[in-house]
Design a protein around this motif. Structure first.
Motif, PDB file in Angstrom:
ATOM      1  N   SER A  54       0.846  -1.206   0.000  1.00  0.00           N
ATOM      2  CA  SER A  54       0.000   0.000   0.000  1.00  0.00           C
ATOM      3  C   SER A  54       0.873   1.245   0.000  1.00  0.00           C
ATOM      4  O   SER A  54       2.027   1.218   0.434  1.00  0.00           O
ATOM      5  CB  SER A  54      -0.895   0.043   1.247  1.00  0.00           C
ATOM      6  N   PHE A  55       0.276   2.330  -0.493  1.00  0.00           N
ATOM      7  CA  PHE A  55       0.812   3.663  -0.246  1.00  0.00           C
ATOM      8  C   PHE A  55      -0.212   4.356   0.620  1.00  0.00           C
ATOM      9  O   PHE A  55      -1.420   4.181   0.421  1.00  0.00           O
ATOM     10  CB  PHE A  55       1.046   4.429  -1.551  1.00  0.00           C
ATOM     11  N   HIS A 135      -0.973   9.041  -8.174  1.00  0.00           N
ATOM     12  CA  HIS A 135       0.279   9.389  -8.871  1.00  0.00           C
ATOM     13  C   HIS A 135       1.468   8.623  -8.295  1.00  0.00           C
ATOM     14  O   HIS A 135       2.340   8.162  -9.031  1.00  0.00           O
ATOM     15  CB  HIS A 135       0.534  10.903  -8.785  1.00  0.00           C
ATOM     16  N   ARG A 136       1.486   8.462  -6.961  1.00  0.00           N
ATOM     17  CA  ARG A 136       2.600   7.726  -6.327  1.00  0.00           C
ATOM     18  C   ARG A 136       2.569   6.244  -6.734  1.00  0.00           C
ATOM     19  O   ARG A 136       3.607   5.634  -6.973  1.00  0.00           O
ATOM     20  CB  ARG A 136       2.502   7.887  -4.806  1.00  0.00           C
ATOM     21  N   ALA A 141       4.597   1.662  -9.912  1.00  0.00           N
ATOM     22  CA  ALA A 141       4.371   0.597 -10.907  1.00  0.00           C
ATOM     23  C   ALA A 141       5.341   0.753 -12.074  1.00  0.00           C
ATOM     24  O   ALA A 141       5.878  -0.241 -12.581  1.00  0.00           O
ATOM     25  CB  ALA A 141       2.922   0.654 -11.402  1.00  0.00           C
ATOM     26  N   ARG A 142       5.589   1.997 -12.452  1.00  0.00           N
ATOM     27  CA  ARG A 142       6.532   2.243 -13.565  1.00  0.00           C
ATOM     28  C   ARG A 142       7.953   1.826 -13.152  1.00  0.00           C
ATOM     29  O   ARG A 142       8.628   1.115 -13.887  1.00  0.00           O
ATOM     30  CB  ARG A 142       6.487   3.725 -13.933  1.00  0.00           C
ATOM     31  N   GLU A 143       8.358   2.232 -11.948  1.00  0.00           N
ATOM     32  CA  GLU A 143       9.705   1.866 -11.454  1.00  0.00           C
ATOM     33  C   GLU A 143       9.886   0.354 -11.386  1.00  0.00           C
ATOM     34  O   GLU A 143      10.971  -0.158 -11.637  1.00  0.00           O
ATOM     35  CB  GLU A 143       9.900   2.414 -10.021  1.00  0.00           C
ATOM     36  N   GLN A 144       8.812  -0.345 -11.039  1.00  0.00           N
ATOM     37  CA  GLN A 144       8.895  -1.806 -10.888  1.00  0.00           C
ATOM     38  C   GLN A 144       8.756  -2.556 -12.211  1.00  0.00           C
ATOM     39  O   GLN A 144       8.772  -3.773 -12.237  1.00  0.00           O
ATOM     40  CB  GLN A 144       7.815  -2.299  -9.919  1.00  0.00           C
ATOM     41  N   VAL A 167      -6.889  11.210 -13.858  1.00  0.00           N
ATOM     42  CA  VAL A 167      -5.483  10.804 -13.707  1.00  0.00           C
ATOM     43  C   VAL A 167      -4.966  10.109 -14.970  1.00  0.00           C
ATOM     44  O   VAL A 167      -3.761  10.086 -15.214  1.00  0.00           O
ATOM     45  CB  VAL A 167      -5.351   9.913 -12.441  1.00  0.00           C
ATOM     46  N   GLY A 168      -5.878   9.568 -15.796  1.00  0.00           N
ATOM     47  CA  GLY A 168      -5.429   8.963 -17.063  1.00  0.00           C
ATOM     48  C   GLY A 168      -5.826   7.516 -17.276  1.00  0.00           C
ATOM     49  O   GLY A 168      -5.379   6.887 -18.234  1.00  0.00           O
TER      50      GLY A 168
END
Ligand code: COA
Length: 200
Positions: A54-55, A135-136, A141-144, A167-168
């Motif tokens: 979670s964030f 956004h976080r 997810a992108r980093e991973q 958000v997209g």
């Protein structure tokens, strides 16, 4: 205000109770079909959260927003096992809860991060915390190296859908369960996806 809140991955055990209250304020109506008794539901949530998936937004030393996620490595609500349900609810209650919760369960697809519930404390909604949590999560997810993020939003929750679209996220398909409306309280759920380009 949103700017006072800080976003972090996970939370410590001292926050489990606050996190369970917050999650239940957002999803209690849905979860009460599985676990009608509020005290039992809160006990299951408190013990069943896996905070590392979670964030959270923290303000004044408390969790005020949660974005749970699910991957092949684990899920925010992944600790809600049949064993936990049986300990808290007894066998009959656990069987009922297990069947209902399985209706809401979504399987992971390779390369995809699945949302496992986003909720902001009622008094803090509308100040940008939900947007910052998303956004976080997208950044993570992108980093991973995930290729997309997936979520489901029900037809009775236009505010959440607006947030996801802003958000997209894009709607992929809508499933209808008119025959289950009496049980679930909604008759359609739309699957939405956020496509990701891996970092160069
Ligand atoms: C859905 C949810 C997580 C959104 O969280 P949130 O923190 O209120 O989201 P945001 O504040 O980022 O955005 C919500 C609205 O506030 C507005 N807003 C965002 N930042 C703002 C700011 N700084 N000042 C004023 N308004 C702002 C947004 O424009 C948005 O408006 P909209 O309703 O017209 O789209 C929250 O409403 C919630 O917990 N709902 C219950 C649980 C739920 O439904 N979860 C989703 C299940 S799919």
């Amino acid at each position: 205000m949103s700017q006072d809140a800080t976003i972090q991955q996970g939370f410590d055990d001292a926050q489990r109770e606050v996190a369970a209250d917050l999650y239940d304020a957002a999803f209690g109506a849905k979860l009460s079909i599985a676990i009608p008794d509020t005290r039992c539901r809160l006990a299951v949530l408190r013990q069943g959260f896996e905070p590392s998936s979670s964030f959270v937004a923290m303000s004044g030393g408390r969790v005020v927003g949660i974005a749970g996620f699910k991957t092949a490595q684990g899920a925010f609500t992944g600790g809600i096992t049949f064993g936990l349900l049986k300990r808290v609810l007894g066998l009959a209650g656990a069987l009922r809860a297990g069947v209902v919760l399985s209706l809401f369960d979504r399987a992971c697809v390779r390369g995809q991060l699945l949302m496992d519930g986003i909720a902001v404390s009622p008094s803090m909604r509308g100040s940008g915390i939900g947007t910052r949590l998303l956004h976080r999560l997208i950044e993570h997810a992108r980093e991973q190296g995930y290729r997309s993020i997936r979520l489901d939003v029900i037809d009775t929750n236009p505010a959440a859908r607006r947030l996801y679209e802003r958000v997209g996220f894009k709607a992929i398909k809508t499933e209808r369960f008119a025959e289950l409306k009496w049980l679930l309280g909604f008759e359609a759920a739309t699957q939405m996806e956020y496509p990701l380009q891996p970092k160069a």
